[in-house]
Design an enzyme around this catalytic site. Structure first.
Site, PDB file in Angstrom:
ATOM      1  N   CYS A   2       0.841  -1.180   0.000  1.00 22.68           N
ATOM      2  CA  CYS A   2       0.000   0.000   0.000  1.00 22.68           C
ATOM      3  C   CYS A   2       0.881   1.235   0.000  1.00 22.68           C
ATOM      4  O   CYS A   2       2.071   1.168   0.280  1.00 22.68           O
ATOM      5  CB  CYS A   2      -0.906   0.010   1.228  1.00 22.68           C
ATOM      6  SG  CYS A   2      -1.905  -1.491   1.412  1.00 22.68           S
ATOM      7  N   ARG A  27       1.460   1.185  -6.155  1.00 26.67           N
ATOM      8  CA  ARG A  27       1.611   0.411  -4.929  1.00 26.67           C
ATOM      9  C   ARG A  27       0.295  -0.219  -4.475  1.00 26.67           C
ATOM     10  O   ARG A  27       0.305  -1.119  -3.629  1.00 26.67           O
ATOM     11  CB  ARG A  27       2.140   1.304  -3.799  1.00 26.67           C
ATOM     12  CG  ARG A  27       3.528   1.862  -4.036  1.00 26.67           C
ATOM     13  CD  ARG A  27       3.968   2.730  -2.871  1.00 26.67           C
ATOM     14  NE  ARG A  27       4.207   1.937  -1.685  1.00 26.67           N
ATOM     15  CZ  ARG A  27       5.402   1.543  -1.263  1.00 26.67           C
ATOM     16  NH1 ARG A  27       6.478   1.862  -1.946  1.00 26.67           N
ATOM     17  NH2 ARG A  27       5.529   0.841  -0.162  1.00 26.67           N
ATOM     18  N   TRP A  74      -3.768  -1.899  -1.377  1.00 23.80           N
ATOM     19  CA  TRP A  74      -3.771  -3.219  -2.000  1.00 23.80           C
ATOM     20  C   TRP A  74      -4.281  -4.171  -0.932  1.00 23.80           C
ATOM     21  O   TRP A  74      -3.648  -4.361   0.101  1.00 23.80           O
ATOM     22  CB  TRP A  74      -2.376  -3.619  -2.481  1.00 23.80           C
ATOM     23  CG  TRP A  74      -2.350  -4.937  -3.180  1.00 23.80           C
ATOM     24  CD1 TRP A  74      -2.880  -5.228  -4.404  1.00 23.80           C
ATOM     25  CD2 TRP A  74      -1.742  -6.148  -2.708  1.00 23.80           C
ATOM     26  NE1 TRP A  74      -2.645  -6.546  -4.720  1.00 23.80           N
ATOM     27  CE2 TRP A  74      -1.956  -7.138  -3.701  1.00 23.80           C
ATOM     28  CE3 TRP A  74      -1.044  -6.504  -1.546  1.00 23.80           C
ATOM     29  CZ2 TRP A  74      -1.497  -8.452  -3.564  1.00 23.80           C
ATOM     30  CZ3 TRP A  74      -0.589  -7.797  -1.412  1.00 23.80           C
ATOM     31  CH2 TRP A  74      -0.813  -8.750  -2.416  1.00 23.80           C
ATOM     32  N   ASN A  98       0.485   0.305   6.017  1.00 25.57           N
ATOM     33  CA  ASN A  98       0.988  -0.622   5.010  1.00 25.57           C
ATOM     34  C   ASN A  98       1.593  -1.809   5.742  1.00 25.57           C
ATOM     35  O   ASN A  98       2.416  -1.633   6.631  1.00 25.57           O
ATOM     36  CB  ASN A  98       2.050   0.054   4.128  1.00 25.57           C
ATOM     37  CG  ASN A  98       2.662  -0.897   3.116  1.00 25.57           C
ATOM     38  OD1 ASN A  98       2.035  -1.875   2.726  1.00 25.57           O
ATOM     39  ND2 ASN A  98       3.879  -0.618   2.685  1.00 25.57           N
ATOM     40  N   GLY A  99       1.166  -3.022   5.393  1.00 23.52           N
ATOM     41  CA  GLY A  99       1.704  -4.211   6.041  1.00 23.52           C
ATOM     42  C   GLY A  99       0.596  -5.111   6.558  1.00 23.52           C
ATOM     43  O   GLY A  99      -0.557  -5.013   6.135  1.00 23.52           O
ATOM     44  N   GLU A 479       9.380 -16.756 -17.636  1.00 19.79           N
ATOM     45  CA  GLU A 479       9.111 -15.324 -17.527  1.00 19.79           C
ATOM     46  C   GLU A 479       8.067 -14.884 -18.545  1.00 19.79           C
ATOM     47  O   GLU A 479       7.185 -14.072 -18.234  1.00 19.79           O
ATOM     48  CB  GLU A 479      10.423 -14.546 -17.714  1.00 19.79           C
ATOM     49  CG  GLU A 479      10.276 -13.043 -17.863  1.00 19.79           C
ATOM     50  CD  GLU A 479       9.686 -12.346 -16.645  1.00 19.79           C
ATOM     51  OE1 GLU A 479       9.436 -11.131 -16.751  1.00 19.79           O
ATOM     52  OE2 GLU A 479       9.453 -12.991 -15.601  1.00 19.79           O
ATOM     53  N   LYS A 483       4.504 -13.138 -17.581  1.00 20.52           N
ATOM     54  CA  LYS A 483       4.058 -11.840 -18.102  1.00 20.52           C
ATOM     55  C   LYS A 483       2.661 -11.953 -18.706  1.00 20.52           C
ATOM     56  O   LYS A 483       1.812 -11.085 -18.494  1.00 20.52           O
ATOM     57  CB  LYS A 483       5.037 -11.322 -19.154  1.00 20.52           C
ATOM     58  CG  LYS A 483       6.308 -10.772 -18.599  1.00 20.52           C
ATOM     59  CD  LYS A 483       6.066  -9.464 -17.885  1.00 20.52           C
ATOM     60  CE  LYS A 483       7.190  -9.165 -16.908  1.00 20.52           C
ATOM     61  NZ  LYS A 483       7.152  -9.964 -15.680  1.00 20.52           N
ATOM     62  N   GLU A 486       0.102 -12.325 -15.940  1.00 20.35           N
ATOM     63  CA  GLU A 486      -0.046 -11.133 -15.108  1.00 20.35           C
ATOM     64  C   GLU A 486      -0.963 -10.092 -15.737  1.00 20.35           C
ATOM     65  O   GLU A 486      -1.803  -9.500 -15.047  1.00 20.35           O
ATOM     66  CB  GLU A 486       1.329 -10.495 -14.863  1.00 20.35           C
ATOM     67  CG  GLU A 486       2.188 -11.211 -13.854  1.00 20.35           C
ATOM     68  CD  GLU A 486       3.514 -10.512 -13.660  1.00 20.35           C
ATOM     69  OE1 GLU A 486       3.906 -10.318 -12.499  1.00 20.35           O
ATOM     70  OE2 GLU A 486       4.168 -10.162 -14.664  1.00 20.35           O
ATOM     71  N   HIS A 502       6.993 -35.164 -21.327  1.00 16.46           N
ATOM     72  CA  HIS A 502       6.775 -35.804 -20.029  1.00 16.46           C
ATOM     73  C   HIS A 502       5.501 -35.299 -19.360  1.00 16.46           C
ATOM     74  O   HIS A 502       5.415 -35.272 -18.129  1.00 16.46           O
ATOM     75  CB  HIS A 502       7.985 -35.585 -19.113  1.00 16.46           C
ATOM     76  CG  HIS A 502       9.229 -36.232 -19.618  1.00 16.46           C
ATOM     77  ND1 HIS A 502       9.457 -37.591 -19.555  1.00 16.46           N
ATOM     78  CD2 HIS A 502      10.313 -35.702 -20.252  1.00 16.46           C
ATOM     79  CE1 HIS A 502      10.629 -37.871 -20.095  1.00 16.46           C
ATOM     80  NE2 HIS A 502      11.163 -36.736 -20.524  1.00 16.46           N
ATOM     81  N   LYS A 602       2.904  -3.840  -6.903  1.00 19.85           N
ATOM     82  CA  LYS A 602       4.258  -3.744  -7.441  1.00 19.85           C
ATOM     83  C   LYS A 602       5.269  -4.483  -6.574  1.00 19.85           C
ATOM     84  O   LYS A 602       6.126  -5.172  -7.066  1.00 19.85           O
ATOM     85  CB  LYS A 602       4.648  -2.268  -7.575  1.00 19.85           C
ATOM     86  CG  LYS A 602       6.018  -2.043  -8.198  1.00 19.85           C
ATOM     87  CD  LYS A 602       6.065  -2.592  -9.606  1.00 19.85           C
ATOM     88  CE  LYS A 602       7.445  -2.535 -10.202  1.00 19.85           C
ATOM     89  NZ  LYS A 602       7.523  -3.290 -11.460  1.00 19.85           N
TER      90      LYS A 602
END
Length: 607
Positions: A2, A27, A74, A98-99, A479, A483, A486, A502, A602
């Protein structure tokens, strides 16, 4: 994660608080709110959803006052609703947080037994009630906060406003960053320097356990035992212009196209082009004595670590263990004496990674960090700081931070090889030459943006997409899949090409695009055989390769994306570009929120 901002000013603060939130919207963007102090009253405005909703709320219902706090959320505890939005308040106190307060359930039950009532589902609201109880009992704000902070377990950055003391705010941090900013007759609190960039360049980074009282005259800082302390005032270097998109449609697009520049900037700190040598910051330990490296990271940074493992083991012949930060401490890892633990984080504040760092430090490991924020907590606690120079990365999906991490890790691996006698001067010179070629090769990769954009409509209808790669292209496959997940919300998985038979081959049919990352080289023929297996089952292949690879295997592919022919060392940096652009353009076709994808933040500053 946040965002927090607080201002003790001489002019109305509502607009500046909202502007600070705008700089921190990356954030958190589930909800937002402000609380100002005005003539003995606390004026609170909150809104669910994007910051624009709060802007509309404040326009319709102004929030007067020269002192205030603000928050962009967030969600962790409680759904993203206006009721759960910060600031949380009682009749005497308002807080933003925040936390995570890990022991909030027991504290909430205790408060309810004493008759306190709650309006939200959040863990954060208990802080407002705990502090308010102390104030209502006659304690000063400072006394109240010093009583409450030791009762909180978890991670927090807090800004607290008091109805009866409208000329001050109190901030505190434990496990989440918080900075103090100094202006002319004004003082500020913020989650990071960027939040305060338009207000001041003079800041102090609070240290772990610190709490601070800010007034118009300045700041008084106390450590966890409530003793006054002095912390350095430094120039932040954060630029308000850094959060502007310029001519780009999205921050992510801008940051993808910044990669040639920022990778060049990063490499300038680690290479001596004229001498053709790798030059690292001052190192206070003997690299040649390091016989094992433990790398810990999360998300995209973890995939950078996977590439680095190839480099460390092939160049320096040093064995490397890699762990997800969220798993590392809980498997009781064996850490040899004299080992090096390397942590990779864009923000330098990722909660899991920071906890792992402290675990390794307690076990006597030498600590190195690759971070994009050289003033972050991880940077301050490291024995060896290896900064990237990507600049602020606003888009939630990491792009330029990833390629800059790779640049630093390649230089570090080469330096290890030299110090351990595994790389000659001529070989080091060749490595430097290849790294110096990377920015130009990244530019060449970006030249294919239009053809990648043309491919995006072929991928966008898919429900599932597979990415394949061999060797150090395998982490790039992971990656690329990340992406796409996301920002387009398409299910995607990355696999080592040889592993396809496999199990994953059972997923392939005409509706499953398969993205193959395959530079020409020694492993190319094996990858071609995997592509043939896909084609035989009706899979639609997008081949990302150089001209030689496309000439050999491009026939029959749904599409091809040509990359410049590059040395294998820099292939991971160059091949990051097409997977980033493909995800970006697919997300644009689907109309998703590219810079602020749902449910993501983020930097994850909670476990």
């Amino acid at each position: 994660m946040c965002g927090i901002i607080g201002i003790v000013g001489t002019q109305p603060v509502a607009d500046r608080l909202v502007d600070g939130l705008r700089r921190m919207e990356y954030r958190g963007y589930d909800s937002a709110g402000i609380c100002t102090l005005d003539v003995g009253q606390m004026v609170r405005r909150r809104a669910e959803g994007k910051l624009a909703n709060l802007v509309a709320e404040v326009a319709a219902n102004p929030a007067p006052g020269n002192v205030g706090i603000a928050h962009t959320r967030w969600a962790t505890h409680g759904a993203p609703t206006a009721r759960n939005a910060h600031p949380h308040a009682t009749s005497e106190v308002a807080i933003v947080h925040n936390g995570i307060i890990e022991n909030f359930a027991s504290l909430r039950a205790e408060l309810q037994e004493r008759g306190r009532t709650f309006e939200s589902e959040t863990d954060s609201e208990i802080v407002a009630h705990l502090v308010s109880e102390q104030v209502e009992a006659g304690k000063s704000p400072q006394e109240a906060v010093s009583e409450v902070l030791p009762r909180l377990r978890g991670a927090f950055a807090l800004a607290i406003a008091f109805r009866s003391h409208p000329d001050m705010l109190i901030g505190a941090r434990l496990g989440s960053p918080l900075v103090v900013g100094y202006g002319e007759g004004e003082t500020f609190l913020g989650s990071d320097a960027l939040a305060l960039a338009s207000l001041t360049q003079r800041i102090t980074y609070l240290e772990e356990g610190d709490w601070v009282v800010i007034t118009r005259e300045g700041a008084k800082i106390f450590e966890s035992e409530n003793n006054p302390v002095t912390r350095d005032v430094v120039a932040s270097g954060a630029s308000a212009a850094a959060i502007e998109k310029g001519n780009f449609h999205h921050f992510m697009q801008k940051e993808i196209f910044e990669q040639p520049t920022v990778v060049a900037q990063t490499l300038q700190s680690y290479l001596r082009p004229l001498e053709r040598k790798v030059a690292l910051p001052q190192i206070d330990f003997d690299i040649s004595a390091v016989d094992r490296i433990t790398i810990v990271a999360c998300g995209t940074s973890y995939y950078a670590a996977m590439v680095a493992k190839y480099w460390f083991e092939s160049f320096a012949r040093v064995p490397v263990d890699i762990d997800f930060a969220s798993e590392f401490r809980y498997r009781e890892p064996i850490l040899r004496e004299g080992g090096l633990s390397l942590f990779i984080s864009q923000s330098g504040e990722t909660a899991d990674t920071l906890a792992a760092l402290r675990h390794c430090k307690a076990e006597g490991q030498t600590i190195a960090v690759v971070v994009n924020v050289p003033t972050s907590t991880m940077a301050r606690e490291a024995d060896l700081l290896l900064p990237t120079h990507a600049g602020p990365e606003i888009g939630v999906a990491s792009t330029k931070a990833f390629t800059c991490q790779l640049a630093v890790l390649a230089a570090l691996a080469a330096h290890f090889a030299v110090k351990k006698g595994r790389m000659s001067e001529a070989e080091e010179a060749a490595i430097v030459e290849h790294l110096l070629e990377a920015p130009a090769c990244l530019n060449a990769a970006l030249d294919h943006d239009a053809e990648i954009q043309a491919i995006a409509p072929l991928i966008a209808p898919a429900r599932d997409v597979l990415y394949l790669g061999r060797g150090q292209d395998f982490p790039l496959a992971l990656e690329g899949a990340l992406k796409l997940k996301e920002i387009s919300y398409i299910h995607a998985e990355g696999y080592a090409s040889g592993e396809m038979k496999h199990g994953p081959i059972a997923l392939i049919d005409k509706d499953v695009p398969v993205i193959v990352l395959a530079p020409s080289g020694p492993l190319f023929e094996k990858t071609v055989s995997n592509m043939q297996e896909v084609a035989a089952r009706g899979g639609k292949i997008v081949l990302i390769s150089d001209a030689d690879g496309i000439a050999e295997a491009g026939a029959g592919c749904m599409a091809t994306i040509e990359m410049p022919k590059v040395h294998p060392l820099i292939a991971p940096l160059v091949y990051a570009v097409p997977v980033q652009l493909l995800a970006y353009h697919v997300a644009c076709v689907k109309g998703t929120d590219v810079d602020q994808p749902r449910n993501l933040a983020k930097s994850v500053t909670v476990e």
